[in-house]
Design a protein around this motif. Structure first.
Motif, PDB file in Angstrom:
ATOM      1  N   GLY A 109       2.673  15.320  56.162  1.00 30.70           N
ATOM      2  CA  GLY A 109       3.725  16.293  55.898  1.00 30.70           C
ATOM      3  C   GLY A 109       4.606  15.994  54.704  1.00 30.70           C
ATOM      4  O   GLY A 109       5.403  16.847  54.300  1.00 30.70           O
ATOM      5  N   LEU A 110       4.479  14.819  54.111  1.00 28.13           N
ATOM      6  CA  LEU A 110       5.304  14.505  52.939  1.00 28.13           C
ATOM      7  C   LEU A 110       4.829  15.321  51.739  1.00 28.13           C
ATOM      8  O   LEU A 110       3.679  15.739  51.665  1.00 28.13           O
ATOM      9  N   LYS A 111       5.728  15.500  50.773  1.00 28.81           N
ATOM     10  CA  LYS A 111       5.451  16.294  49.570  1.00 28.81           C
ATOM     11  C   LYS A 111       5.740  15.469  48.325  1.00 28.81           C
ATOM     12  O   LYS A 111       6.371  14.419  48.386  1.00 28.81           O
ATOM     13  N   VAL A 112       5.306  15.992  47.184  1.00 32.41           N
ATOM     14  CA  VAL A 112       5.546  15.341  45.894  1.00 32.41           C
ATOM     15  C   VAL A 112       7.038  15.073  45.740  1.00 32.41           C
ATOM     16  O   VAL A 112       7.879  15.945  46.011  1.00 32.41           O
ATOM     17  N   GLY A 113       7.360  13.861  45.333  1.00 34.20           N
ATOM     18  CA  GLY A 113       8.749  13.461  45.131  1.00 34.20           C
ATOM     19  C   GLY A 113       9.378  12.805  46.343  1.00 34.20           C
ATOM     20  O   GLY A 113      10.425  12.168  46.226  1.00 34.20           O
ATOM     21  N   ASP A 114       8.751  12.950  47.517  1.00 30.18           N
ATOM     22  CA  ASP A 114       9.298  12.320  48.720  1.00 30.18           C
ATOM     23  C   ASP A 114       9.124  10.807  48.639  1.00 30.18           C
ATOM     24  O   ASP A 114       8.084  10.303  48.197  1.00 30.18           O
ATOM     25  N   SER A 115      10.145  10.087  49.073  1.00 26.31           N
ATOM     26  CA  SER A 115      10.063   8.641  49.231  1.00 26.31           C
ATOM     27  C   SER A 115       9.756   8.344  50.684  1.00 26.31           C
ATOM     28  O   SER A 115      10.075   9.142  51.566  1.00 26.31           O
ATOM     29  N   TYR A 116       9.160   7.213  50.930  1.00 26.58           N
ATOM     30  CA  TYR A 116       8.846   6.832  52.299  1.00 26.58           C
ATOM     31  C   TYR A 116       9.042   5.335  52.465  1.00 26.58           C
ATOM     32  O   TYR A 116       9.035   4.573  51.498  1.00 26.58           O
ATOM     33  N   GLY A 117       9.211   4.932  53.681  1.00 36.03           N
ATOM     34  CA  GLY A 117       9.307   3.529  54.043  1.00 36.03           C
ATOM     35  C   GLY A 117       9.041   3.402  55.525  1.00 36.03           C
ATOM     36  O   GLY A 117       9.588   4.168  56.326  1.00 36.03           O
ATOM     37  N   PHE A 118       8.161   2.492  55.900  1.00 37.51           N
ATOM     38  CA  PHE A 118       7.836   2.292  57.311  1.00 37.51           C
ATOM     39  C   PHE A 118       7.177   0.936  57.492  1.00 37.51           C
ATOM     40  O   PHE A 118       6.748   0.301  56.534  1.00 37.51           O
TER      41      PHE A 118
END
Length: 166
Positions: A55-64
């Motif tokens: 579900g993430l999109k271009v420009g989204d940051s993530y961390g897990f």
């Protein structure tokens, strides 16, 4: 477009694990010039890694963080072996800490980490180098696009633009 099965994802990531004292230890990273590019939803990546990106999109940051069980598994105490020193006559003895290529009787290639060298045997660890370690990921989604029919047929991405790789 959001990340879903049969999309090609380009992303950056920084990977850390933790040491015995609980401190983060840098493992590796990719950047915008050399991103990780993969076909999402085909089993190429760790399932829980993909699950966190859904579900993430271009420009989204993530961390897990992935537990060892959700990453490369716990250390298997049965995945250690003693190889006869004679195996290394031609190539020469490896050193402790070296990773050596091996092949089983069915022709499957894999790697083993050398843990000790004795007079008669070389002790090796057949576990994945990241087995037993929690994985901490952080990064950014750079691109998401529909996979081409050729990529779907081949089961892998042909680069960020769909034309690289073969």
């Amino acid at each position: 477009m959001s990340i879903k099965p049969n999309t090609v994802v380009s992303l950056t990531y920084e990977l850390h694990t933790t040491n015995e004292e609980g401190q983060q230890v840098f493992v590796e990273k990719t950047d915008k010039e050399n991103p990780l590019v993969f076909l999402y939803g085909t089993g190429m990546m760790l399932p829980k890694f993909e699950e966190h990106l859904a579900g993430l999109k271009v420009g989204d940051s993530y961390g897990f963080e992935l537990s060892a069980a959700d990453g490369y598994g716990e250390i298997d105490p049965g995945a250690f072996a003693d190889l006869p020193v004679d195996m290394f006559k031609e190539a020469g003895l490896p050193a402790v800490g070296d990773v050596i290529p091996l092949q089983d009787n069915q022709g499957n290639h894999f790697r083993a980490g050398v843990t000790a060298i004795h007079e008669d045997v070389v002790n090796v660890d057949l576990n994945h180098p990241m087995a037993g370690k929690d994985l901490i990921f952080a990064g950014e989604i750079l691109a998401v696009r529909e996979a081409t029919q050729e990529e779907l047929a081949h089961g892998h991405a042909h680069g960020a633009d769909g034309h690289s790789g073969h």
